[in-house]
Structures are given as structure tokens and as C-alpha cells.
Scaffold this motif. Structure first.
Motif, PDB file in Angstrom:
ATOM      1  N   LEU A   7       0.855  -1.188   0.000  1.00  0.00           N
ATOM      2  CA  LEU A   7       0.000   0.000   0.000  1.00  0.00           C
ATOM      3  C   LEU A   7       0.885   1.229   0.000  1.00  0.00           C
ATOM      4  O   LEU A   7       1.766   1.368   0.856  1.00  0.00           O
ATOM      5  CB  LEU A   7      -0.913  -0.008   1.231  1.00  0.00           C
ATOM      6  N   THR A   8       0.679   2.109  -0.960  1.00  0.00           N
ATOM      7  CA  THR A   8       1.426   3.366  -0.989  1.00  0.00           C
ATOM      8  C   THR A   8       0.544   4.490  -0.460  1.00  0.00           C
ATOM      9  O   THR A   8      -0.613   4.629  -0.844  1.00  0.00           O
ATOM     10  CB  THR A   8       1.938   3.692  -2.411  1.00  0.00           C
ATOM     11  N   ILE A  60       7.631   4.504  -3.236  1.00  0.00           N
ATOM     12  CA  ILE A  60       7.335   3.753  -4.459  1.00  0.00           C
ATOM     13  C   ILE A  60       6.968   4.713  -5.576  1.00  0.00           C
ATOM     14  O   ILE A  60       7.559   4.674  -6.655  1.00  0.00           O
ATOM     15  CB  ILE A  60       6.190   2.734  -4.230  1.00  0.00           C
ATOM     16  N   VAL A  61       5.997   5.577  -5.307  1.00  0.00           N
ATOM     17  CA  VAL A  61       5.602   6.622  -6.260  1.00  0.00           C
ATOM     18  C   VAL A  61       5.368   7.915  -5.488  1.00  0.00           C
ATOM     19  O   VAL A  61       5.141   7.883  -4.276  1.00  0.00           O
ATOM     20  CB  VAL A  61       4.311   6.238  -7.037  1.00  0.00           C
ATOM     21  N   PRO A  62       5.406   9.067  -6.154  1.00  0.00           N
ATOM     22  CA  PRO A  62       5.074  10.324  -5.476  1.00  0.00           C
ATOM     23  C   PRO A  62       3.658  10.292  -4.907  1.00  0.00           C
ATOM     24  O   PRO A  62       2.788   9.569  -5.415  1.00  0.00           O
ATOM     25  CB  PRO A  62       5.205  11.367  -6.592  1.00  0.00           C
ATOM     26  N   GLY A  63       3.438  11.086  -3.861  1.00  0.00           N
ATOM     27  CA  GLY A  63       2.156  11.076  -3.171  1.00  0.00           C
ATOM     28  C   GLY A  63       0.957  11.343  -4.058  1.00  0.00           C
ATOM     29  O   GLY A  63      -0.119  10.763  -3.856  1.00  0.00           O
ATOM     30  N   LEU A  64       1.128  12.207  -5.046  1.00  0.00           N
ATOM     31  CA  LEU A  64       0.002  12.582  -5.893  1.00  0.00           C
ATOM     32  C   LEU A  64      -0.212  11.604  -7.053  1.00  0.00           C
ATOM     33  O   LEU A  64      -1.063  11.835  -7.903  1.00  0.00           O
ATOM     34  CB  LEU A  64       0.195  13.999  -6.432  1.00  0.00           C
ATOM     35  N   GLN A  65       0.536  10.505  -7.042  1.00  0.00           N
ATOM     36  CA  GLN A  65       0.355   9.468  -8.067  1.00  0.00           C
ATOM     37  C   GLN A  65      -0.060   8.127  -7.464  1.00  0.00           C
ATOM     38  O   GLN A  65       0.023   7.084  -8.113  1.00  0.00           O
ATOM     39  CB  GLN A  65       1.647   9.300  -8.873  1.00  0.00           C
ATOM     40  N   GLN A  76      -2.994   6.305  -9.338  1.00  0.00           N
ATOM     41  CA  GLN A  76      -2.564   5.768 -10.634  1.00  0.00           C
ATOM     42  C   GLN A  76      -1.754   4.482 -10.453  1.00  0.00           C
ATOM     43  O   GLN A  76      -1.843   3.570 -11.283  1.00  0.00           O
ATOM     44  CB  GLN A  76      -1.731   6.806 -11.397  1.00  0.00           C
ATOM     45  N   ALA A  77      -0.974   4.417  -9.367  1.00  0.00           N
ATOM     46  CA  ALA A  77      -0.189   3.214  -9.101  1.00  0.00           C
ATOM     47  C   ALA A  77      -1.095   2.014  -8.836  1.00  0.00           C
ATOM     48  O   ALA A  77      -0.795   0.887  -9.244  1.00  0.00           O
ATOM     49  CB  ALA A  77       0.751   3.439  -7.924  1.00  0.00           C
ATOM     50  N   VAL A  78      -2.223   2.253  -8.172  1.00  0.00           N
ATOM     51  CA  VAL A  78      -3.201   1.188  -7.918  1.00  0.00           C
ATOM     52  C   VAL A  78      -3.943   0.847  -9.206  1.00  0.00           C
ATOM     53  O   VAL A  78      -4.111  -0.326  -9.554  1.00  0.00           O
ATOM     54  CB  VAL A  78      -4.189   1.616  -6.820  1.00  0.00           C
ATOM     55  N   ARG A  79      -4.367   1.849  -9.913  1.00  0.00           N
ATOM     56  CA  ARG A  79      -5.086   1.657 -11.176  1.00  0.00           C
ATOM     57  C   ARG A  79      -4.278   0.804 -12.149  1.00  0.00           C
ATOM     58  O   ARG A  79      -4.810  -0.115 -12.783  1.00  0.00           O
ATOM     59  CB  ARG A  79      -5.374   3.027 -11.801  1.00  0.00           C
ATOM     60  N   ASP A  80      -2.983   1.090 -12.221  1.00  0.00           N
ATOM     61  CA  ASP A  80      -2.126   0.419 -13.195  1.00  0.00           C
ATOM     62  C   ASP A  80      -1.548  -0.897 -12.682  1.00  0.00           C
ATOM     63  O   ASP A  80      -0.826  -1.574 -13.415  1.00  0.00           O
ATOM     64  CB  ASP A  80      -0.980   1.351 -13.610  1.00  0.00           C
ATOM     65  N   GLY A  81      -1.820  -1.248 -11.426  1.00  0.00           N
ATOM     66  CA  GLY A  81      -1.353  -2.504 -10.875  1.00  0.00           C
ATOM     67  C   GLY A  81       0.066  -2.485 -10.350  1.00  0.00           C
ATOM     68  O   GLY A  81       0.634  -3.539 -10.046  1.00  0.00           O
ATOM     69  N   THR A  82       0.669  -1.300 -10.208  1.00  0.00           N
ATOM     70  CA  THR A  82       2.019  -1.201  -9.636  1.00  0.00           C
ATOM     71  C   THR A  82       2.002  -1.658  -8.179  1.00  0.00           C
ATOM     72  O   THR A  82       2.929  -2.310  -7.708  1.00  0.00           O
ATOM     73  CB  THR A  82       2.541   0.249  -9.731  1.00  0.00           C
ATOM     74  N   VAL A  83       0.961  -1.273  -7.454  1.00  0.00           N
ATOM     75  CA  VAL A  83       0.705  -1.745  -6.090  1.00  0.00           C
ATOM     76  C   VAL A  83      -0.754  -2.176  -6.005  1.00  0.00           C
ATOM     77  O   VAL A  83      -1.578  -1.816  -6.848  1.00  0.00           O
ATOM     78  CB  VAL A  83       0.994  -0.648  -5.034  1.00  0.00           C
ATOM     79  N   GLU A  84      -1.063  -2.911  -4.959  1.00  0.00           N
ATOM     80  CA  GLU A  84      -2.433  -3.397  -4.796  1.00  0.00           C
ATOM     81  C   GLU A  84      -3.353  -2.361  -4.167  1.00  0.00           C
ATOM     82  O   GLU A  84      -4.572  -2.398  -4.380  1.00  0.00           O
ATOM     83  CB  GLU A  84      -2.447  -4.661  -3.924  1.00  0.00           C
ATOM     84  N   CYS A 128      -3.710   1.810  -2.051  1.00  0.00           N
ATOM     85  CA  CYS A 128      -3.159   3.102  -1.627  1.00  0.00           C
ATOM     86  C   CYS A 128      -4.090   3.729  -0.600  1.00  0.00           C
ATOM     87  O   CYS A 128      -5.271   3.373  -0.489  1.00  0.00           O
ATOM     88  CB  CYS A 128      -2.947   4.048  -2.806  1.00  0.00           C
ATOM     89  N   HIS A 129      -3.533   4.656   0.167  1.00  0.00           N
ATOM     90  CA  HIS A 129      -4.314   5.476   1.100  1.00  0.00           C
ATOM     91  C   HIS A 129      -4.111   6.909   0.662  1.00  0.00           C
ATOM     92  O   HIS A 129      -2.988   7.419   0.665  1.00  0.00           O
ATOM     93  CB  HIS A 129      -3.832   5.269   2.541  1.00  0.00           C
ATOM     94  N   THR A 130      -5.192   7.563   0.245  1.00  0.00           N
ATOM     95  CA  THR A 130      -5.034   8.833  -0.447  1.00  0.00           C
ATOM     96  C   THR A 130      -6.284   9.683  -0.316  1.00  0.00           C
ATOM     97  O   THR A 130      -7.305   9.239   0.230  1.00  0.00           O
ATOM     98  CB  THR A 130      -4.712   8.575  -1.939  1.00  0.00           C
ATOM     99  N   ALA A 131      -6.196  10.891  -0.817  1.00  0.00           N
ATOM    100  CA  ALA A 131      -7.343  11.800  -0.909  1.00  0.00           C
ATOM    101  C   ALA A 131      -7.836  11.791  -2.348  1.00  0.00           C
ATOM    102  O   ALA A 131      -7.094  12.145  -3.267  1.00  0.00           O
ATOM    103  CB  ALA A 131      -6.941  13.218  -0.497  1.00  0.00           C
TER     104      ALA A 131
END
Length: 362
Positions: A35-36, A75-80, A83-91, A93-96
Motif C-alpha cells: 500500500l502506498t 514507491i511513487v510520489p504522493g500525488l500518483q 494511478q499506481a493502484v489503477r495500473d497494478g504497480t501496487v495493490e 493506496c491510502h489517499t485523498a
């Protein structure tokens, strides 16, 4: 019972047990996810909610479902993160959600829209008013499934290098402001800037921006904004109840057994409550300390608030005319807000107003 009958019965039971064991094992598989977070570790509440969530998932599965949390930038910048979850880079994220309004303005409703819902209304809309279903129908178009997992409560209006006495004072102001609110402020001459949390202080210090909003006293004090901007305004009308989400890659989420999906839901509920409670507990002392250190606390004038409301309503109407998803969620949110304030003004507001005045009288 005869010996022969007993042996036969025991053999059948043993066979049934042997068949059942693999089925039971299959319902609790070993799962490891990443989780990013969109936030740095230094912000122990908004980042910490992801760790609270991860810990709860592990405990509820005897450590069979483990979710490793990574801070923004690891893993990726906070504002991405989305997109990392959408693209399958990670399973996960916790985000706004409103960080992604550049992709589609409908993302704003997952966190907050100007003059929208307060934190309790957000919970009520999401969990009882159809909001979660509406938002997940939208999120599915971006390959994600989301569950609310935190709220900051009503935020502050931010830190300014100069006083904001009239609407004219906003003209030309370069302000870090997240989500959809920047579009409303643009109508009043503000130049909105999308800056990740960890980059706000140096941007203010260098004069790259003239003002910035983040969350509230507890986080803002940690980030040191009072050292580079003296005026602290309230309320943050663009974030009356800013909600955070756990977002999951749809394919990874759908592959989980139903018991693990239920655990993700309930662990997210836990994080949702924990974050709001922690901010409410920490903000009073932080605000006292900021004011004692010289921070100039200021309310936005009625003139400024009225102008901002007018601008926000215009942006909503313009966006809804061009975006069917946005219109659908806007209609739901605004109808729900109207009903909530019908009730809120009867008991909640009356009680709070009386108690605030009683406290002022000592």
C-alpha cells in the motif's frame, strides 16, 4: 454403541475432516500486498491511519493477510498513488480522492467539495445515503474499488503572507490548494498550485507560493508553516469534512475471499474513526501553541465567504453541464446536504452554539 459401529462412525468423521481441511485453508490464504500512502511518515495521523488499517487487517487474519505500508515517494510520489493502484504497480493506496480531479472532477466528491458536507455528513452519505455505491460505480471506470478510511474534520483556511480583508486581496495570490477548490478560487483571481504535503514549507519559504492550506493546527504546526506565514485563516470552506480512502486494484480486490473483503471494510472503518478522533484530540493544544508563538488567527470575512460560495456554485454548474458522472454525484450530495442541515440546525447546531457561548462566559 457396538465397537464395529463406533469404528465406522469414527472413520467417516475422520474422512470428513480430511476433506474439509483444505476448504478451510482456502478461505484464509496467505496474501501479501503493498500500500502506498500519499503522505509522509512525519504526519503521524494522516499517514498513521494507513498503518492502523494494516495492523488491523493482520490481526484479524492471524497475519495471513499482510499489507506493507510505504510513505509517499518510496514507491511513487504522493500525488500518483491512485494511478499506481489503477495500473497494478501496487495493490492498494491510502489517499485523498480529490487529488485526481485533473483526471476527472468527479474524484472530488470522495474527499470534499467546496461548501459540501461536514465529516459526519460525509459518513452518513457514504454509508447510508448511497454515496459509497455512487463513488464506486465511478471509481470502477478507473480500475479501483474504494472504502472510506479517515477524515480530518473541518480544515483550516490556510496560511497567508498577508491579510485577506476583501475579495480584492485574493487577486493574483499564488496558493497551494488541493482538490476542486482551486477552480472556484480562480474565478476570484487566485492562482492555484498543486503541491504535495512535504513540499509546501520550502515553497512558502522561497516565495514560490504566497499562501497554503494543508489540514489543521496539529499537522500545520508539525510542518512549521507558522515560521514562514503569519496569518492563519478559518474556516477551510473547501473541506468541511475531508475524507480519505483506501483504494484497491479491482482485480486484486475481486480475487480475495469474501471474508478478506469484509476485513478490509471493517479495518477501513477502524481507520476512519481513528483518524478523526486523533485530529479532534490533538488540534486544541496545537492551536493554543501556535497562537502563543505569534500566529495571527483570522476568520474569513462574510464578504469573502459569500464570494467564494457564489464562485463554487458557478463551477459546480459549469462542470455538471459537461460531465454526467459529476452531475449525478453532485445532485446526490447537495440533496443530502440540504436534508442534513434541516436536522443539524435543530439539535446539533443549537447545542454546540450554546456550549461555545457558555464556555466563553466561563
Amino acid at each position: 454403541m457396538e465397537r464395529r459401529t463406533f469404528i465406522k462412525t469414527a472413520s467417516v468423521a475422520a474422512a470428513a475432516s480430511a476433506v474439509a481441511a483444505p476448504a478451510i485453508a482456502q478461505t484464509a490464504p496467505e496474501v501479501k500486498w503493498r500500500l502506498t500512502s500519499s503522505f509522509p511518515k512525519s504526519l503521524d495521523t494522516i499517514y498513521g491511519a494507513a498503518e492502523i488499517f494494516s495492523k488491523a487487517v493482520a490481526e484479524m487474519t492471524d497475519n495471513k493477510f499482510q499489507i506493507q505500508v510505504f510513505a509517499a515517494g518510496e514507491i511513487v510520489p504522493g500525488l500518483q498513488a491512485m494511478q499506481a493502484v489503477r495500473d497494478g504497480t501496487v495493490e492498494a493506496c491510502h489517499t485523498a480522492s480529490y487529488y485526481y480531479v485533473g483526471i476527472d472532477p468527479t474524484f472530488a466528491f470522495g474527499t470534499a467539495v467546496p461548501f459540501g458536507l461536514n465529516s459526519r455528513m460525509q459518513d452518513a452519505w457514504q454509508f447510508q445515503g448511497g454515496g459509497m455505491e455512487l463513488m464506486n460505480a465511478f471509481y470502477a471506470k478507473h480500475n479501483i474499488h474504494a472504502i472510506p478510511a479517515g477524515n480530518t474534520g473541518c480544515q483550516m483556511g490556510g496560511w497567508f503572507r498577508k491579510e485577506i480583508k476583501t475579495v480584492a486581496d485574493l487577486n493574483g495570490l499564488k496558493m497551494r490548494i488541493g482538490g476542486f477548490a482551486g477552480r472556484a478560487l480562480q474565478k476570484l483571481g487566485v492562482v492555484p498550485q498543486q503541491v504535495a504535503g512535504g513540499d509546501i514549507y520550502p515553497s512558502l519559504e522561497k516565495g514560490t507560493i504566497d499562501a497554503a492550506e494543508w489540514v489543521g493546527p496539529y499537522d500545520d504546526q508539525k510542518l512549521g508553516f507558522n515560521k514562514v506565514a503569519p496569518f492563519y485563516y478559518y474556516p477551510g470552506w473547501w473541506e468541511g469534512g475531508a475524507m480519505l480512502h483506501n483504494m484497491f486494484n479491482v482485480a486484486k480486490y475481486n480475487a480475495l475471499p469474501s471474508s478478506y473483503k469484509a476485513i478490509l471494510l471493517n479495518a477501513s472503518h477502524h481507520a476512519n474513526t481513528w483518524m478523526q478522533a486523533r485530529y479532534d484530540a490533538q488540534n486544541p493544544a496545537a492551536l493554543r501553541q501556535l497562537v502563543a508563538a505569534g500566529t495571527q488567527l483570522r476568520p474569513f470575512s462574510l464578504e469573502v465567504l459569500e464570494a467564494c460560495l457564489k464562485a463554487a456554485n458557478e463551477v459546480n454548474a459549469e462542470t455538471a453541464a459537461q460531465n454526467a458522472d459529476f452531475k449525478k454525484v453532485l445532485d446526490s450530495t447537495m440533496a443530502f446536504r440540504g436534508e442534513q442541515y434541516l436536522w443539524w440546525q435543530v439539535a446539533e447546531y443549537t447545542f454546540d452554539t450554546f456550549m461555545i457561548r457558555a464556555r466563553a462566559r466561563g
